[in-house]
Write a protein that holds these residues in place. Structure first.
Motif, PDB file in Angstrom:
ATOM      1  N   ASP A 371       0.860  -1.189   0.000  1.00 25.46           N
ATOM      2  CA  ASP A 371       0.000   0.000   0.000  1.00 25.46           C
ATOM      3  C   ASP A 371       0.892   1.234   0.000  1.00 25.46           C
ATOM      4  OD1 ASP A 371      -1.629   2.134   0.433  1.00 25.46           O
ATOM      5  OD2 ASP A 371      -2.729   1.242   2.120  1.00 25.46           O
ATOM      6  N   LEU A 372       1.064   1.840  -1.169  1.00 26.59           N
ATOM      7  CA  LEU A 372       1.979   2.967  -1.307  1.00 26.59           C
ATOM      8  C   LEU A 372       1.206   4.265  -1.524  1.00 26.59           C
ATOM      9  CD1 LEU A 372       4.645   1.216  -3.564  1.00 26.59           C
ATOM     10  CD2 LEU A 372       4.576   1.378  -1.070  1.00 26.59           C
ATOM     11  N   SER A 373      -0.010   4.291  -0.983  1.00 28.65           N
ATOM     12  CA  SER A 373      -0.852   5.468  -1.227  1.00 28.65           C
ATOM     13  C   SER A 373      -0.283   6.733  -0.591  1.00 28.65           C
ATOM     14  CB  SER A 373      -2.274   5.200  -0.715  1.00 28.65           C
ATOM     15  OG  SER A 373      -2.216   4.747   0.626  1.00 28.65           O
ATOM     16  N   ARG A 374       0.680   6.591   0.320  1.00 21.23           N
ATOM     17  CA  ARG A 374       1.288   7.774   0.932  1.00 21.23           C
ATOM     18  C   ARG A 374       2.624   8.120   0.287  1.00 21.23           C
ATOM     19  NH1 ARG A 374      -1.999  10.488   4.237  1.00 21.23           N
ATOM     20  NH2 ARG A 374      -0.343  11.009   5.700  1.00 21.23           N
ATOM     21  N   ALA A 375       3.099   7.314  -0.625  1.00 20.66           N
ATOM     22  CA  ALA A 375       4.427   7.530  -1.209  1.00 20.66           C
ATOM     23  C   ALA A 375       4.342   8.521  -2.372  1.00 20.66           C
ATOM     24  CB  ALA A 375       4.999   6.206  -1.686  1.00 20.66           C
ATOM     25  N   GLU A 376       5.475   9.193  -2.638  1.00 21.86           N
ATOM     26  CA  GLU A 376       5.546  10.181  -3.714  1.00 21.86           C
ATOM     27  C   GLU A 376       6.492   9.693  -4.805  1.00 21.86           C
ATOM     28  OE1 GLU A 376       4.380  13.267  -4.315  1.00 21.86           O
ATOM     29  OE2 GLU A 376       3.119  13.480  -2.542  1.00 21.86           O
ATOM     30  N   ALA A 377       6.071   9.886  -6.048  1.00 24.23           N
ATOM     31  CA  ALA A 377       6.939   9.542  -7.171  1.00 24.23           C
ATOM     32  C   ALA A 377       6.844  10.634  -8.224  1.00 24.23           C
ATOM     33  CB  ALA A 377       6.521   8.206  -7.771  1.00 24.23           C
ATOM     34  N   MET A 378       7.808  10.650  -9.121  1.00 25.59           N
ATOM     35  CA  MET A 378       7.754  11.616 -10.220  1.00 25.59           C
ATOM     36  C   MET A 378       6.536  11.344 -11.095  1.00 25.59           C
ATOM     37  SD  MET A 378      10.263  13.590  -9.712  1.00 25.59           S
ATOM     38  CE  MET A 378      10.315  14.558 -11.218  1.00 25.59           C
TER      39      MET A 378
END
Ligand SMILES: [Zn+2]
Length: 430
Positions: A371-378
């Motif tokens: 669950d990477l809903s809080r992660a930031e990516a380009m």
């Protein structure tokens, strides 16, 4: 299917086309130096410097044809820890003194490439109206590679492992002392502190990748605007105004927390109005030639505005309203897909990927799963309803989900169904 929050790796071609259009439509009516800068960057490019990584020998050998004549003055101002020459090149005889230094961090070479192009322009373009305005208005001293030992290793620090931009107060290194003494000797009115920043930075939350970030550094803890910093902010605003036309949405400003060990901040204190220019990234620009061009445009714009005094009428809000430069952790996150696991129910999991070489966009690795809903990516790619199939043949010796293991190269295919025969949407295989 390609729902993107930001122009993505996948849609990079489209992004470049957009930049091109903005340029053509707005370049004609604008004041110096977008159109001139773009032309000069192309016409006077020092072709021998075509890779991001080069040594001081590469640089000075490439510049040799243009340093021989009387148009520019070259001087060895110091030697690095390992005895490499640190050289300054001066152009013009005008009353306003400008000092530029680049690559104090050895692996930050974009502005060095731009200074090489400017040196060629100054040496070769006798009679060019912009060149003549600069020659009579300014004395420009360029220090294109302050940290040749770092450049040799393509590392940030000098040969002793010291970050020169944290040595402005102690001055323990010959490189830092060289820069300080050059400032004292020239009593530089204006300074340009030229760096590269990581390419995983966006212009504000959800913004585009930052191509150029600017800063008029603080001269004290209070971040006050005395006359020296005020002039720096006007100059930064002048640059932002012109670059906006070419790369809209791709400019940012750095946080201005005072750093008493850094050159930008202390230059400001010493009386040199200093602008930090950080070269970021552009889509499909693996050797940063696009950003190199932006540096040429920015610096020529600044020189012209200083020579004419035009910078004084800039609107400081143009700088203040730039979004902050935000760092993000990953290059790409695939959200909402299900990972196919042999003989088991598929598993819903987001997948975060990062390049080993984010500038060139090479060597994609799996960095996080779940669950990477809080992660930031380009970039974010929504693959809801689709299935992630580990690529056969990539199974490792043990554990985890084959082909999607943490720290390993990406090796999987996004398909429409759970069957290995179902339609391929996209393949990730490095
Ligand atoms: Zn740097």
């Amino acid at each position: 299917m390609c729902r993107v929050l930001r122009p993505t790796v996948l849609c990079a071609t489209l992004t470049v086309a957009t930049i091109g259009r903005a340029d053509v439509s707005s370049a004609q009516e604008q004041p110096c130096c977008l159109r001139e800068g773009l032309r000069i960057a192309e016409e006077y490019r020092v072709e021998a410097i075509h890779r991001r990584r080069f040594t001081s020998n590469d640089l000075w050998d490439a510049l040799e044809p243009w340093l021989a004549g009387p148009e520019v003055r070259t001087e060895e101002i110091a030697r690095s820890v390992e005895g490499r020459a640190i050289q300054a090149v001066t152009f013009g005889t005008g009353p306003t003194t400008v000092l530029l230094w680049s690559q104090m961090h050895g692996d930050e070479s974009t502005a060095t490439m731009a200074l090489a192009d400017l040196i060629r322009f100054f040496a070769e373009a006798s009679g060019d109206p912009l060149r003549e305005r600069i020659a009579s208005g300014l004395t420009v001293t360029m220090l294109p590679m302050l940290n040749p030992d770092g450049a040799q290793r393509f590392q940030r620090e000098n040969a002793l492992g010291i970050d020169l931009n944290r040595d402005a107060r102690r001055l323990t290194t010959p490189e830092a002392r060289a820069l300080k003494s050059l400032r004292e000797r020239f009593q530089a009115d204006f300074g340009f502190n030229l760096h590269d920043q990581g390419v995983r930075r966006t212009a504000g939350p959800e913004g585009l990748q930052v191509a150029i970030a600017l800063l008029a550094p603080a001269a004290d803890e209070e971040k006050s605007y005395g006359p020296v910093r005020t002039r720096a902010r006007l100059l930064a605003a002048t640059i932002a105004d012109v670059l906006h036309q070419h790369v809209p949405g791709r400019l940012a400003k750095w946080d201005d927390t005072y750093e008493p060990r850094a050159f930008g901040d202390l230059m400001q204190q010493w009386g040199t109005s200093t602008v930090l220019i950080e070269s970021g990234g552009l889509p499909n620009d693996p050797e940063k030639h696009g950003v190199r061009t932006l540096n040429v445009v920015a610096l020529l714009t600044a020189f012209d505005a200083l020579a004419s005094g035009r910078y004084q009428s800039a609107n400081p809000e143009t700088y203040e309203q730039l979004p902050f430069n935000l760092g993000v952790e990953y290059d790409l996150i695939l959200t909402g897909g299900r990972i196919v696991v042999a003989d088991q129910e598929s598993v819903m999991a987001d997948i975060a990927l990062a390049y080993d070489d984010p500038v060139a966009g090479r060597e994609l690795r799996v960095e996080a799963v779940g669950d990477l809903s809080r992660a930031e990516a380009m970039d974010t790619l929504d693959i809801s309803g689709l299935f992630v199939h580990p690529t056969p043949g990539w199974e490792g010796p043990s554990g985890g989900v084959p082909g999607i293991r943490l720290g390993h190269r990406a090796a999987f295919t996004v398909r429409r169904g759970t069957s290995a025969e179902s339609e391929v949407v996209r393949e990730f295989r490095e």
